[in-house]
Scaffold this motif. Structure first.
Motif, PDB file in Angstrom:
ATOM      1  N   VAL A  89     -18.680 -17.445  -4.566  1.00 24.24           N
ATOM      2  CA  VAL A  89     -19.617 -16.961  -3.751  1.00 24.24           C
ATOM      3  C   VAL A  89     -20.685 -18.401  -3.110  1.00 24.24           C
ATOM      4  CG1 VAL A  89     -21.578 -15.707  -2.619  1.00 24.24           C
ATOM      5  CG2 VAL A  89     -19.687 -14.744  -3.982  1.00 24.24           C
ATOM      6  N   LEU A  90     -21.163 -19.049  -4.104  1.00 29.33           N
ATOM      7  CA  LEU A  90     -22.136 -20.112  -4.096  1.00 29.33           C
ATOM      8  C   LEU A  90     -21.406 -21.296  -3.291  1.00 29.33           C
ATOM      9  CD1 LEU A  90     -24.288 -19.975  -7.308  1.00 29.33           C
ATOM     10  CD2 LEU A  90     -25.002 -19.433  -5.022  1.00 29.33           C
ATOM     11  N   GLU A  91     -20.026 -21.637  -3.641  1.00 30.79           N
ATOM     12  CA  GLU A  91     -19.390 -22.561  -3.309  1.00 30.79           C
ATOM     13  C   GLU A  91     -19.008 -22.169  -1.775  1.00 30.79           C
ATOM     14  OE1 GLU A  91     -16.090 -24.791  -5.872  1.00 30.79           O
ATOM     15  OE2 GLU A  91     -15.463 -22.937  -4.950  1.00 30.79           O
ATOM     16  N   THR A  92     -18.669 -21.066  -1.630  1.00 34.17           N
ATOM     17  CA  THR A  92     -18.640 -20.770  -0.194  1.00 34.17           C
ATOM     18  C   THR A  92     -19.776 -20.517   0.628  1.00 34.17           C
ATOM     19  OG1 THR A  92     -16.899 -19.288  -1.003  1.00 34.17           O
ATOM     20  CG2 THR A  92     -17.282 -18.709   1.422  1.00 34.17           C
ATOM     21  N   GLU A  93     -20.768 -20.312   0.238  1.00 33.74           N
ATOM     22  CA  GLU A  93     -21.964 -20.138   1.075  1.00 33.74           C
ATOM     23  C   GLU A  93     -22.669 -21.576   0.928  1.00 33.74           C
ATOM     24  OE1 GLU A  93     -23.033 -17.705   2.806  1.00 33.74           O
ATOM     25  OE2 GLU A  93     -21.129 -16.563   2.316  1.00 33.74           O
ATOM     26  N   ASN A  94     -22.181 -22.521  -0.058  1.00 37.72           N
ATOM     27  CA  ASN A  94     -22.746 -24.009  -0.058  1.00 37.72           C
ATOM     28  C   ASN A  94     -24.282 -23.847  -0.534  1.00 37.72           C
ATOM     29  OD1 ASN A  94     -22.687 -26.533   0.065  1.00 37.72           O
ATOM     30  ND2 ASN A  94     -23.252 -26.826   2.168  1.00 37.72           N
ATOM     31  N   LYS A  95     -24.781 -23.064  -1.360  1.00 42.73           N
ATOM     32  CA  LYS A  95     -25.973 -22.838  -2.147  1.00 42.73           C
ATOM     33  C   LYS A  95     -25.728 -23.411  -3.458  1.00 42.73           C
ATOM     34  CE  LYS A  95     -27.398 -20.246   1.440  1.00 42.73           C
ATOM     35  NZ  LYS A  95     -28.398 -20.742   2.442  1.00 42.73           N
ATOM     36  N   THR A  96     -26.774 -23.838  -3.899  1.00 40.35           N
ATOM     37  CA  THR A  96     -27.227 -24.461  -5.359  1.00 40.35           C
ATOM     38  C   THR A  96     -27.277 -23.385  -6.242  1.00 40.35           C
ATOM     39  OG1 THR A  96     -27.628 -26.639  -4.449  1.00 40.35           O
ATOM     40  CG2 THR A  96     -28.069 -26.412  -6.756  1.00 40.35           C
ATOM     41  N   ILE A  97     -28.141 -22.562  -6.107  1.00 44.05           N
ATOM     42  CA  ILE A  97     -28.701 -21.756  -6.880  1.00 44.05           C
ATOM     43  C   ILE A  97     -28.222 -20.167  -6.573  1.00 44.05           C
ATOM     44  CG2 ILE A  97     -30.849 -20.665  -8.161  1.00 44.05           C
ATOM     45  CD1 ILE A  97     -30.231 -23.502  -9.161  1.00 44.05           C
ATOM     46  N   GLY A  98     -27.812 -19.408  -7.764  1.00 42.25           N
ATOM     47  CA  GLY A  98     -27.500 -18.148  -7.315  1.00 42.25           C
ATOM     48  C   GLY A  98     -28.589 -17.292  -8.109  1.00 42.25           C
ATOM     49  N   ILE A  99     -29.382 -16.373  -7.405  1.00 36.82           N
ATOM     50  CA  ILE A  99     -30.351 -15.413  -8.053  1.00 36.82           C
ATOM     51  C   ILE A  99     -29.749 -14.311  -8.216  1.00 36.82           C
ATOM     52  CG2 ILE A  99     -32.770 -14.522  -8.167  1.00 36.82           C
ATOM     53  CD1 ILE A  99     -33.519 -16.780  -6.509  1.00 36.82           C
ATOM     54  N   VAL A 100     -29.582 -13.921  -9.388  1.00 38.33           N
ATOM     55  CA  VAL A 100     -28.780 -12.712  -9.480  1.00 38.33           C
ATOM     56  C   VAL A 100     -29.407 -11.406  -9.238  1.00 38.33           C
ATOM     57  CG1 VAL A 100     -27.374 -11.295 -11.363  1.00 38.33           C
ATOM     58  CG2 VAL A 100     -27.298 -13.724 -11.228  1.00 38.33           C
ATOM     59  N   ASP A 101     -29.078 -10.427  -8.477  1.00 43.27           N
ATOM     60  CA  ASP A 101     -29.721  -9.461  -8.013  1.00 43.27           C
ATOM     61  C   ASP A 101     -29.002  -8.016  -8.751  1.00 43.27           C
ATOM     62  OD1 ASP A 101     -27.805  -8.954  -6.626  1.00 43.27           O
ATOM     63  OD2 ASP A 101     -28.710  -8.811  -4.658  1.00 43.27           O
ATOM     64  N   CYS A 102     -27.914  -8.000  -9.565  1.00 43.15           N
ATOM     65  CA  CYS A 102     -27.263  -7.133 -10.269  1.00 43.15           C
ATOM     66  C   CYS A 102     -26.177  -7.613 -10.976  1.00 43.15           C
ATOM     67  CB  CYS A 102     -26.553  -5.924  -9.141  1.00 43.15           C
ATOM     68  SG  CYS A 102     -25.755  -4.552  -9.802  1.00 43.15           S
ATOM     69  N   ILE A 103     -26.055  -7.226 -12.093  1.00 41.66           N
ATOM     70  CA  ILE A 103     -24.653  -7.643 -13.033  1.00 41.66           C
ATOM     71  C   ILE A 103     -24.003  -6.191 -13.070  1.00 41.66           C
ATOM     72  CG2 ILE A 103     -24.065  -7.720 -15.486  1.00 41.66           C
ATOM     73  CD1 ILE A 103     -26.756  -9.193 -15.955  1.00 41.66           C
ATOM     74  N   ALA A 104     -22.524  -6.338 -12.532  1.00 42.85           N
ATOM     75  CA  ALA A 104     -21.858  -5.224 -12.407  1.00 42.85           C
ATOM     76  C   ALA A 104     -21.638  -4.413 -13.779  1.00 42.85           C
ATOM     77  CB  ALA A 104     -20.520  -5.816 -11.987  1.00 42.85           C
ATOM     78  N   GLY A 105     -21.439  -3.119 -13.620  1.00 42.18           N
ATOM     79  CA  GLY A 105     -21.102  -2.204 -14.652  1.00 42.18           C
ATOM     80  C   GLY A 105     -19.574  -2.189 -14.846  1.00 42.18           C
ATOM     81  N   LYS A 106     -19.187  -1.827 -15.901  1.00 38.08           N
ATOM     82  CA  LYS A 106     -17.584  -1.781 -15.804  1.00 38.08           C
ATOM     83  C   LYS A 106     -17.050  -0.603 -16.703  1.00 38.08           C
ATOM     84  CE  LYS A 106     -17.360  -4.270 -20.295  1.00 38.08           C
ATOM     85  NZ  LYS A 106     -18.627  -4.723 -20.550  1.00 38.08           N
ATOM     86  N   GLN A 107     -15.772  -0.350 -16.897  1.00 40.91           N
ATOM     87  CA  GLN A 107     -15.273   0.402 -17.932  1.00 40.91           C
ATOM     88  C   GLN A 107     -14.085  -0.324 -18.286  1.00 40.91           C
ATOM     89  OE1 GLN A 107     -13.947   4.494 -17.494  1.00 40.91           O
ATOM     90  NE2 GLN A 107     -16.166   4.887 -16.770  1.00 40.91           N
ATOM     91  N   TYR A 108     -13.727  -0.501 -19.692  1.00 40.19           N
ATOM     92  CA  TYR A 108     -12.586  -0.968 -20.422  1.00 40.19           C
ATOM     93  C   TYR A 108     -11.924   0.389 -20.684  1.00 40.19           C
ATOM     94  CZ  TYR A 108     -14.537  -5.620 -20.845  1.00 40.19           C
ATOM     95  OH  TYR A 108     -15.116  -6.973 -20.615  1.00 40.19           O
TER      96      TYR A 108
END
Lengths: 412, 412
Positions: A195-214
């Motif tokens: 995402v950052l590479e595509t949007e050409n941004k240096t810093i990502g501020i995380v607004d959610c960490i995905a939940g998961k099931q294994y």
């Protein structure tokens, strides 16, 4: 005053750490409690002491370096273990950037309002017994039974691995009793996406960490001779999985854009050229930033498995191995991050994390924030993992300034 | 005169042989040159000698019992090795019925025009180094390089297995120099399918043994993090195989009814919950009684693999491991079989064999015929392998009478 990290020193640290666990095949293989990991730990402890920080290790093998202060601790860190044949940045950049921040604060003699700690958590990658052993131990989220019965990814009981170490099931379970109170936890990490590479941004501020099931699933059919059993009499477990893999992937891609589903581990029995597969065991990993989507996917997956089993004359089973809900970082910290990016002149954007991180565990006891920096082509968990070093310098400087803000120090 | 086999003695032999190689897990595991196989061989040699036949063993470990006569040999037999966790009838019924036939002829003192032999061929199941090692050695169809580089299904070099035996690569390669000239070869075998059962017939007269291709293939993609890599950027090798498995199976079932395609062995790398499969290696087994269909399938398979690889950003590769053309038994022998069935009052029908047999190898040096008897639910290569013993009695009596016809003996 305009404090900056010593970037060359940070880069040297990352390259020094990357020498531990070089795999003769490729990349870095440094699972927690391996020989390479213990060598890396010894190196890290020396770097913490050399920085003038107070070294501490808890009963789960988590390593901390502390700058004293009053009240609850402001902590930053990540992990130094790797997947097998992994890269040199995943985890390491978070630990060593935090170390560099505290080292700079210490050597500048800044007076702190609150204590600061750098943290390196054991087995974030879950090579031993599920993800986040160290951070889960730190916050007291482990169950004795899981540890006692736990098998590592290498097929060894956890108990056998521990025998060669100073750690025990009890010491791991009791680690959290000695944890300091944490006010805020920060983790700098490579994005592991594009995402950052595509949007050409240096810093990502995380607004959610995905939940998961294994989940660990199987289709059970019937073996048969490959040359003589007509298609209409076959109960081919592998074709059940093939059907399941295509349908479930398409469902997620179509109906839950942004969510992920992966079948990464597959075992076909009896596994011979001329025998129709009687059984196939497989892993299922699905993730989403929406709890509702996760719940829907669970239902869908179980129904799809039963449908396919019923159509193909198979039996389907699915065992839940691990489950985490989506986690939202602190809006206060994210606001500070955004302000500091603006002050520093760094381009930034909000984004979600598909991968899990120690930060999501720490969120159960503290305000949490995550800083992402780009990684080349989104590749991680691979020897090809690479970053632009300039991005790391910026990320680490952001971490430094956010830590100072959180530690409530006036240094202007 | 109306010669019949001693059925109780044959049944006792089959049950006695079934005691060698009982697997603690289930069924019979008696691969050639295993300890269990050598014990079974010793037992068989004693049975041959006790029957008054001349015992002979060649350099490939093939075991023969001979009744002397003039001219070319009339031979009947099969194999006593099994797949891992196999049943007690596959192979054994062919060897022990042939033994019983020669034993009856010998004890009745019938004067023979031509020599008769019972044969037990080494490693029909291909546990060591491809199917039909023994019969291929007998007819001189082996290549030194394949044996010298050969790996067994258990991951051991063939050379290491041979070290513990009286056999060598040279003795196997030279076995055919000492083979007698064969006029006709007969093999009694369980059907390993459900045609006879469905059609309610006792005897199957094989009119074709299917040809086949064994291929070892892979799709090569790119590893990636299961939580962060969006679907549109994935090159998931396992999804390539899932697609391939469903499409190829459907193609064969739809366009080549009666032909078979099986993917029995699959290996997914790196094989972790959270890593998108970078590579999947898999076996491909396809069979047909039509050489044209086999050629068409080969072309289709290679095109399908390339198509899927190109659509999904993968690389496809397919290596030919083994290939046999369809084999047609002798029309003279099949006519004799049909006549003898009518005389004996046994219901019979023509059918093709989807499985491979030593008989197809022997067809390269002799007239060949195969007798099938039903097996319950078509199950073979399984501990569940079962027959109706009455069917075996009939099949063995047919074998006896056809052998006598072929040996050109007037005994009316």
């Amino acid at each position: 005053m305009d404090l900056r990290i010593n970037f060359n020193r940070l880069k040297e640290d990352i390259l020094a750490l990357s020498q531990f666990g070089r795999d003769p095949k490729e990349g870095i293989s440094r699972p927690s409690f391996s020989k390479a990991d213990f060598e890396a730990r010894d190196w890290l402890k020396i770097r913490i002491k050399d920085a003038g920080l107070t070294l501490r290790q808890d009963g789960a093998g988590n390593i901390f370096g502390r700058l004293e202060g009053e009240g609850k601790t402001i902590m930053a860190g990540s992990h130094i273990d790797t997947v097998i044949n992994g890269g040199i940045f995943d985890g390491s950049v978070g630990v060593l950037s935090a170390l560099e921040c505290l080292r700079r604060i210490k050597e500048e003699g800044l007076r702190l309002a609150k204590p600061l700690e750098v943290a390196s958590f054991t087995d974030e990658e879950g090579n031993l017994v599920g993800d986040f052993l160290g951070s889960r131990a730190f916050v007291g989220l482990l169950e004795r039974e899981n540890l006692e019965k736990g098998m590592t990814k290498f097929g060894t009981p956890l108990l056998d691995i521990l025998k060669g170490t100073e750690f025990t099931i009890d010491s791991i379970l009791n680690a959290h009793r000695h944890s300091p109170e944490i006010e805020a936890f920060l983790e700098l990490h490579i994005e592991q996406g594009t995402v950052l590479e595509t949007e050409n941004k240096t810093i990502g501020i995380v607004d959610c960490i995905a939940g998961k099931q294994y989940r660990w699933c199987y289709f059970l059919g019937e073996a048969g001779h490959a040359g003589t059993t007509p298609f209409e009499l076959r109960h081919d477990a592998f074709l059940g999985l093939a059907d399941f893999a295509l349908k479930s992937t398409q469902h997620v891609a179509t109906h839950h854009y942004g969510s992920k589903l992966t079948i990464g581990k597959v075992s076909v029995s009896p596994g011979a050229f001329t025998i129709i597969p009687a059984r196939v065991d497989f892993s299922l990993d699905f993730r989403s930033t929406s709890k509702e989507t996760l719940d829907n996917l669970e239902k869908y997956i179980l129904e799809l498995g039963e449908d396919i089993a019923s159509t193909r004359g198979l039996k389907f089973n699915s065992l839940l191995m691990d489950k985490t809900d989506p986690v939202t970082p602190s809006s206060r910290i994210n606001a500070i991050m955004k302000e500091e990016c603006q002050k520093l002149g760094f381009s930034s954007m909000k984004l979600s994390s598909g991968a899990g991180h120690d930060a999501q565990i720490m969120a159960s006891v503290a305000e949490m924030g995550m800083i992402f920096i780009p990684c080349v082509d989104g590749i991680s968990h691979s020897p090809k993992e690479m970053i632009d070093w300039d991005d790391l310098e910026k990320g680490a400087n952001l971490l430094l300034n956010v830590l100072i803000r959180l530690a409530n120090l006036n240094y202007s």
